[in-house]
Design an enzyme around this catalytic site. Structure first.
Site, short mmCIF file in Angstrom:
data_model
loop_
_atom_site.label_atom_id
_atom_site.label_comp_id
_atom_site.label_asym_id
_atom_site.label_seq_id
_atom_site.Cartn_x
_atom_site.Cartn_y
_atom_site.Cartn_z
N GLU A 164 0.78 -1.24 -0.01
CA GLU A 164 0.11 0.19 -0.12
C GLU A 164 1.00 1.45 0.05
OE1 GLU A 164 -3.12 0.10 2.88
OE2 GLU A 164 -2.94 2.38 3.08
N GLU B 214 -2.62 11.45 3.46
CA GLU B 214 -3.38 11.51 4.28
C GLU B 214 -3.45 12.65 5.24
OE1 GLU B 214 -4.40 6.92 5.59
OE2 GLU B 214 -2.18 7.24 5.84
#
Length: 349
Positions: free
Chosen positions: A237, A242
């Site tokens: 990932e 974020e």
């Protein structure tokens, strides 16, 4: 009998003489190479090409060490070589000249080589210039609440409704709303390019403005295309961006893979001034050698890539706004809605 003894004596003398002659041949002087001269002609077109010549008396081969870990041998002493590292770099080039009897002489020179960086070309993009639903040829949706709130105890229900995902005014808008919907207290959207677009290695740029509000958790990220067979985190990932509404303006760049996932993930943070009020460019450089994450050209996380970690196969994109959850935290009771706007997403090769 006496004649036999004479013959044996003569034979022993002959063998001794032959042995002495052979030993003398093995111990004869061996001449090492001498007068080693090295020249380098560097191409002026910034291609990284260099023509080397080496000569030495009594040499039959020449071994070049190019100063970057690469080694090649040339019988004549002449060899062409191309450096590939971008920029202007100085290398210590060593040449070992060898004689037929394996005696050697070694000499080094320094060579400065300029390599012009390759200009990346646009490989895939979405500019979000057509109003309406996101392009179905490029984007699909994850729908619902997922297992345990998509594995993070998130509170939203993902839909494909225009209320939650729409292209409008040249941007993609992902809207998180406070509303009762199919048993959840919030709705949002999670777009993904799985089975529509995936790639290995390249540069990614995403220009986006992030949602405000405590409890919001927007993300611009990627998953390995083999997730359905390998599972997570074995698929790998890459979180390009974020952001948490409770830690305003802190940007997270993170990799998850076996041994470095969840709370032990491989990442860093950086702080920018106005994540929720202005657009910023969140970028990824991904090669077989490294993975680098940037905001507005500022590098803030680097991971060395290798075959030991799962970042050498196709990945697809995910764009979403989550609400709450283990990472997003508690949602402000006064929250009503928030929007992540994405101006474009571009992949260069």
């Amino acid at each position: 009998m006496k004649n036999l003894k004479k013959l044996l004596t003569l034979l022993l003398v002959f063998v001794a003489l032959a042995s002495c002659k052979k030993a003398g041949a093995d111990n004869s002087p061996k001449t090492p190479p001498s007068n080693l001269i090295i020249n380098a002609t560097v191409s002026t077109d910034s291609s990284g090409k260099v023509n080397f010549t080496a000569s030495a008396d009594n040499a039959v081969s020449y071994t070049y060490e190019f100063g970057n870990g690469d080694i090649k041998t040339a019988a004549s002493g002449n060899i062409g070589y191309q450096y590939t590292t971008s920029g202007s770099n100085t290398y210590t080039v060593s040449v070992t000249a060898s004689s037929s009897s394996l005696l050697t002489i070694k000499k080094s020179i320094e060579v400065t080589v300029t390599v012009k960086a390759a200009i990346p070309t646009l490989f895939w993009s979405d500019e979000f210039n057509t109003d309406g639903a996101p392009d179905p040829a490029k984007w699909g949706y994850d729908l619902g609440t997922g297992g345990n709130g998509w594995g993070n105890a998130e509170l939203e229900y993902y839909t494909n409704r225009p209320e939650n995902a729409v292209v409008q005014g040249g941007v993609l808008k992902i809207n998180a709303l406070k509303e009762n919907y199919s048993g959840s207290g919030y709705t949002s959207a999670r777009l993904l390019s799985k089975d529509k677009f995936a790639f290995t290695f390249g540069k990614v740029e995403i220009r986006a403005k992030l949602p405000a509000g405590v409890g919001t958790w927007p993300a611009l990220w990627m998953l390995g295309s083999d997730i359905s067979t390998a599972g997570w985190p074995a698929c790998g990932e890459i979180d390009i961006m974020e952001h948490l509404g409770r830690t305003l303006n802190t940007i997270y760049g993170t990799l998850h893979y076996p041994g470095r996932s969840g709370g032990n993930a491989d990442g860093h943070t950086t702080v920018i001034a106005d994540a929720t009020t202005a657009f910023h460019i969140y970028a990824l450089e991904w090669t077989a050698s490294y993975i680098k994450i940037y905001v507005d050209g500022l590098l803030f996380h680097t991971t060395t890539n290798s075959g030991a970690i799962p970042f050498n196969h196709d990945f697809f994109f995910i764009l979403n706004v989550a609400m709450g959850g283990g990472f997003g935290g508690a949602v402000d009771p006064a929250f009503t809605n928030a929007t992540m706007e994405v101006d474009y997403i571009r992949v260069y090769k």
